[in-house]
Enzyme design. Sequence first.
Site, mmCIF file in Angstrom:
data_model
loop_
_atom_site.group_PDB
_atom_site.id
_atom_site.type_symbol
_atom_site.label_atom_id
_atom_site.label_comp_id
_atom_site.label_asym_id
_atom_site.label_seq_id
_atom_site.Cartn_x
_atom_site.Cartn_y
_atom_site.Cartn_z
ATOM 1 C CB SER A 142 56.055 53.886 74.113
ATOM 2 O OG SER A 142 55.163 53.816 73.001
ATOM 3 C CE1 TYR A 156 60.077 52.950 70.972
ATOM 4 C CE2 TYR A 156 57.675 52.925 70.967
ATOM 5 C CZ TYR A 156 58.865 53.587 71.199
ATOM 6 O OH TYR A 156 58.849 54.878 71.668
#
Length: 247
Positions: A142, A156
Amino acid sequence: MTTALQDKVALVTGGSRGIGAAIAVRLAADGADVAFTYRGSHDRASDVVERIKATGRRAVALAADSADPVAVRDAVERAAGDLGRLDVLVNNAAVFAVKPLEETGVDEFEEAMAVNVRAVFVATQAAVPHMAAGGRIISIGSNVADRAVFPGLTMYATSKAALVGLTKALGRELGPRAITVNLVVPGPTDTDTNPADGPAAATINGFTALGRFAAPAEVAGVVAYLARPEAAYITGATVPVDGGFTI
Protein backbone atom coordinates in the site's frame (compact mmCIF):
# COMPACT_ATOMS: atom_id res chain seq x y z
CA MET A 1 -3.10 -18.75 -29.51
CA THR A 2 -0.47 -19.29 -26.80
CA THR A 3 -0.68 -16.73 -24.00
CA ALA A 4 1.96 -15.47 -21.58
CA LEU A 5 0.91 -17.71 -18.69
CA GLN A 6 -0.31 -20.65 -20.73
CA ASP A 7 -1.05 -23.63 -18.44
CA LYS A 8 0.45 -21.98 -15.34
CA VAL A 9 -1.40 -22.24 -12.03
CA ALA A 10 -1.96 -19.24 -9.79
CA LEU A 11 -3.38 -18.74 -6.31
CA VAL A 12 -4.72 -15.30 -5.37
CA THR A 13 -5.63 -14.68 -1.75
CA GLY A 14 -8.61 -12.41 -1.19
CA GLY A 15 -9.71 -12.83 -4.80
CA SER A 16 -13.46 -12.38 -4.67
CA ARG A 17 -13.62 -8.60 -5.10
CA GLY A 18 -11.74 -5.41 -5.91
CA ILE A 19 -8.08 -5.69 -6.80
CA GLY A 20 -7.96 -9.39 -5.98
CA ALA A 21 -10.79 -10.23 -8.36
CA ALA A 22 -9.20 -8.14 -11.11
CA ILE A 23 -5.90 -10.00 -10.61
CA ALA A 24 -7.56 -13.42 -10.68
CA VAL A 25 -9.41 -12.66 -13.92
CA ARG A 26 -6.37 -11.06 -15.57
CA LEU A 27 -4.13 -14.05 -14.78
CA ALA A 28 -6.78 -16.31 -16.28
CA ALA A 29 -7.00 -14.13 -19.38
CA ASP A 30 -3.23 -14.54 -19.72
CA GLY A 31 -3.61 -18.33 -19.70
CA ALA A 32 -3.38 -19.43 -16.06
CA ASP A 33 -5.71 -21.69 -14.14
CA VAL A 34 -6.62 -19.74 -11.02
CA ALA A 35 -7.55 -20.62 -7.46
CA PHE A 36 -8.50 -17.83 -5.09
CA THR A 37 -9.49 -17.50 -1.47
CA TYR A 38 -12.39 -15.57 -0.07
CA ARG A 39 -13.82 -14.98 3.38
CA GLY A 40 -17.16 -13.27 2.89
CA SER A 41 -19.64 -13.45 0.03
CA HIS A 42 -20.15 -16.79 -1.69
CA ASP A 43 -22.06 -14.94 -4.42
CA ARG A 44 -19.08 -12.70 -5.19
CA ALA A 45 -16.80 -15.73 -5.28
CA SER A 46 -19.17 -17.52 -7.65
CA ASP A 47 -19.15 -14.51 -9.96
CA VAL A 48 -15.35 -14.50 -10.12
CA VAL A 49 -15.36 -18.24 -10.83
CA GLU A 50 -17.65 -17.64 -13.80
CA ARG A 51 -15.48 -14.78 -15.09
CA ILE A 52 -12.41 -17.01 -14.92
CA LYS A 53 -14.19 -19.87 -16.66
CA ALA A 54 -15.30 -17.47 -19.39
CA THR A 55 -11.64 -17.14 -20.37
CA GLY A 56 -11.45 -20.89 -20.87
CA ARG A 57 -9.40 -21.58 -17.76
CA ARG A 58 -10.10 -23.64 -14.65
CA ALA A 59 -11.22 -21.84 -11.47
CA VAL A 60 -11.28 -22.91 -7.82
CA ALA A 61 -12.82 -20.79 -5.04
CA LEU A 62 -11.54 -21.60 -1.55
CA ALA A 63 -13.24 -20.31 1.59
CA ALA A 64 -10.42 -19.35 3.97
CA ASP A 65 -9.88 -16.75 6.66
CA SER A 66 -6.41 -15.23 6.29
CA ALA A 67 -6.34 -14.52 10.03
CA ASP A 68 -6.13 -18.30 10.56
CA PRO A 69 -2.68 -19.69 9.64
CA VAL A 70 -4.03 -23.23 9.39
CA ALA A 71 -6.69 -22.10 6.91
CA VAL A 72 -4.08 -20.24 4.87
CA ARG A 73 -1.81 -23.26 4.69
CA ASP A 74 -4.70 -25.54 3.83
CA ALA A 75 -5.81 -23.22 1.02
CA VAL A 76 -2.37 -23.41 -0.58
CA GLU A 77 -2.36 -27.20 -0.36
CA ARG A 78 -5.88 -27.42 -1.79
CA ALA A 79 -5.05 -25.09 -4.67
CA ALA A 80 -1.96 -27.08 -5.61
CA GLY A 81 -3.85 -30.35 -5.20
CA ASP A 82 -6.96 -29.36 -7.15
CA LEU A 83 -5.05 -27.74 -10.02
CA GLY A 84 -2.04 -30.06 -10.04
CA ARG A 85 0.76 -27.57 -9.39
CA LEU A 86 1.49 -24.01 -8.29
CA ASP A 87 3.48 -21.45 -10.26
CA VAL A 88 2.25 -18.06 -9.02
CA LEU A 89 1.18 -16.91 -5.56
CA VAL A 90 -0.41 -13.49 -5.19
CA ASN A 91 -0.74 -12.39 -1.56
CA ASN A 92 -3.59 -9.91 -1.82
CA ALA A 93 -5.88 -10.56 1.17
CA ALA A 94 -5.78 -7.73 3.69
CA VAL A 95 -7.78 -5.87 6.29
CA PHE A 96 -7.95 -2.09 5.89
CA ALA A 97 -7.62 -1.16 9.55
CA VAL A 98 -8.20 2.55 10.20
CA LYS A 99 -8.55 3.79 13.77
CA PRO A 100 -7.07 6.50 16.03
CA LEU A 101 -4.08 5.34 18.06
CA GLU A 102 -5.80 5.91 21.42
CA GLU A 103 -8.77 3.76 20.37
CA THR A 104 -6.77 0.87 18.93
CA GLY A 105 -6.82 -2.33 20.94
CA VAL A 106 -3.95 -4.79 20.95
CA ASP A 107 -6.30 -7.44 19.56
CA GLU A 108 -7.10 -5.20 16.58
CA PHE A 109 -3.42 -4.54 15.96
CA GLU A 110 -2.69 -8.26 16.13
CA GLU A 111 -5.48 -9.05 13.65
CA ALA A 112 -4.10 -6.51 11.16
CA MET A 113 -0.63 -8.01 11.45
CA ALA A 114 -2.00 -11.55 11.23
CA VAL A 115 -3.87 -10.95 7.99
CA ASN A 116 -1.57 -8.41 6.32
CA VAL A 117 1.81 -9.88 7.30
CA ARG A 118 1.66 -13.32 8.91
CA ALA A 119 -0.64 -14.72 6.23
CA VAL A 120 1.81 -13.61 3.55
CA PHE A 121 4.61 -15.46 5.33
CA VAL A 122 2.51 -18.58 5.90
CA ALA A 123 1.18 -18.73 2.34
CA THR A 124 4.65 -18.23 0.91
CA GLN A 125 6.15 -20.87 3.17
CA ALA A 126 3.45 -23.33 2.09
CA ALA A 127 3.67 -22.44 -1.61
CA VAL A 128 7.42 -22.66 -2.15
CA PRO A 129 7.64 -26.49 -1.91
CA HIS A 130 5.16 -26.68 -4.80
CA MET A 131 7.09 -24.25 -7.02
CA ALA A 132 9.70 -25.12 -9.59
CA ALA A 133 12.26 -22.72 -11.04
CA GLY A 134 10.39 -19.79 -12.52
CA GLY A 135 7.93 -19.55 -9.64
CA ARG A 136 6.50 -16.15 -8.81
CA ILE A 137 5.49 -14.69 -5.44
CA ILE A 138 3.82 -11.30 -5.67
CA SER A 139 2.39 -9.45 -2.67
CA ILE A 140 0.16 -6.38 -2.62
CA GLY A 141 1.35 -3.53 -0.43
CA SER A 142 0.00 0.00 0.00
CA ASN A 143 1.09 3.54 -0.74
CA VAL A 144 0.34 4.54 2.86
CA ALA A 145 3.44 2.63 3.97
CA ASP A 146 5.42 5.48 2.38
CA ARG A 147 3.02 8.38 2.85
CA ALA A 148 0.30 8.29 5.50
CA VAL A 149 -1.62 11.46 4.64
CA PHE A 150 -4.54 10.91 7.02
CA PRO A 151 -4.55 10.11 10.75
CA GLY A 152 -5.66 6.70 11.94
CA LEU A 153 -3.50 4.66 9.55
CA THR A 154 -0.91 3.44 12.05
CA MET A 155 -1.98 -0.23 12.04
CA TYR A 156 -2.38 -0.45 8.29
CA ALA A 157 0.78 1.46 7.39
CA THR A 158 2.84 -0.61 9.83
CA SER A 159 1.58 -3.90 8.43
CA LYS A 160 2.13 -2.88 4.82
CA ALA A 161 5.59 -1.47 5.52
CA ALA A 162 6.57 -4.86 6.94
CA LEU A 163 6.01 -6.37 3.49
CA VAL A 164 8.91 -4.35 2.08
CA GLY A 165 11.43 -6.11 4.31
CA LEU A 166 9.73 -9.47 3.89
CA THR A 167 9.85 -9.13 0.10
CA LYS A 168 13.54 -8.21 0.04
CA ALA A 169 14.55 -11.00 2.39
CA LEU A 170 12.49 -13.60 0.55
CA GLY A 171 13.88 -12.42 -2.76
CA ARG A 172 17.39 -13.05 -1.49
CA GLU A 173 16.50 -16.42 0.04
CA LEU A 174 14.58 -17.78 -2.93
CA GLY A 175 16.77 -16.34 -5.67
CA PRO A 176 18.98 -19.46 -5.88
CA ARG A 177 15.82 -21.45 -6.69
CA ALA A 178 14.91 -19.02 -9.51
CA ILE A 179 11.74 -18.01 -7.65
CA THR A 180 11.15 -14.27 -7.73
CA VAL A 181 9.47 -12.27 -4.96
CA ASN A 182 8.10 -8.79 -5.59
CA LEU A 183 5.79 -6.25 -3.98
CA VAL A 184 3.22 -4.26 -5.96
CA VAL A 185 2.17 -1.07 -4.18
CA PRO A 186 -1.14 0.41 -5.31
CA GLY A 187 -2.17 3.95 -4.59
CA PRO A 188 -5.81 5.01 -4.38
CA THR A 189 -7.79 2.41 -6.32
CA ASP A 190 -11.49 2.37 -7.12
CA THR A 191 -12.89 -0.42 -4.93
CA ASP A 192 -15.85 -0.97 -2.63
CA THR A 193 -13.83 0.12 0.39
CA ASN A 194 -12.38 3.23 -1.29
CA PRO A 195 -14.62 4.26 -4.20
CA ALA A 196 -13.46 6.84 -6.74
CA ASP A 197 -16.67 8.80 -6.11
CA GLY A 198 -16.49 8.60 -2.32
CA PRO A 199 -16.65 11.60 0.02
CA ALA A 200 -12.84 11.88 0.31
CA ALA A 201 -12.10 11.16 -3.35
CA ALA A 202 -11.44 14.74 -4.42
CA THR A 203 -8.94 15.21 -1.59
CA ILE A 204 -7.23 11.90 -2.34
CA ASN A 205 -7.01 12.74 -6.05
CA GLY A 206 -5.16 15.90 -5.09
CA PHE A 207 -2.36 13.85 -3.52
CA THR A 208 -1.61 12.07 -6.81
CA ALA A 209 0.28 13.43 -9.80
CA LEU A 210 -2.31 12.04 -12.22
CA GLY A 211 -5.29 13.40 -10.30
CA ARG A 212 -7.35 10.22 -10.31
CA PHE A 213 -7.87 6.78 -8.78
CA ALA A 214 -6.54 3.67 -10.47
CA ALA A 215 -8.87 1.05 -11.89
CA PRO A 216 -8.29 -2.40 -10.33
CA ALA A 217 -7.35 -3.67 -13.80
CA GLU A 218 -4.37 -1.29 -13.85
CA VAL A 219 -2.95 -2.88 -10.70
CA ALA A 220 -3.74 -6.33 -12.08
CA GLY A 221 -1.79 -5.55 -15.24
CA VAL A 222 1.39 -4.92 -13.27
CA VAL A 223 0.91 -8.12 -11.28
CA ALA A 224 0.39 -10.03 -14.52
CA TYR A 225 3.61 -8.63 -15.95
CA LEU A 226 5.60 -9.72 -12.90
CA ALA A 227 4.15 -13.22 -13.32
CA ARG A 228 5.32 -13.44 -16.94
CA PRO A 229 8.56 -15.07 -18.14
CA GLU A 230 10.06 -11.73 -19.22
CA ALA A 231 10.02 -10.55 -15.58
CA ALA A 232 12.42 -13.32 -14.53
CA TYR A 233 15.19 -10.85 -13.61
CA ILE A 234 13.06 -8.72 -11.29
CA THR A 235 13.09 -9.76 -7.63
CA GLY A 236 13.03 -8.09 -4.24
CA ALA A 237 11.48 -5.05 -5.91
CA THR A 238 8.81 -2.67 -4.71
CA VAL A 239 6.78 -1.53 -7.71
CA PRO A 240 4.49 1.48 -7.18
CA VAL A 241 1.21 1.72 -9.08
CA ASP A 242 0.10 4.89 -7.34
CA GLY A 243 -0.41 7.63 -9.92
CA GLY A 244 2.51 9.55 -8.44
CA PHE A 245 1.13 9.54 -4.89
CA THR A 246 4.57 9.24 -3.30
CA ILE A 247 6.60 11.53 -5.57
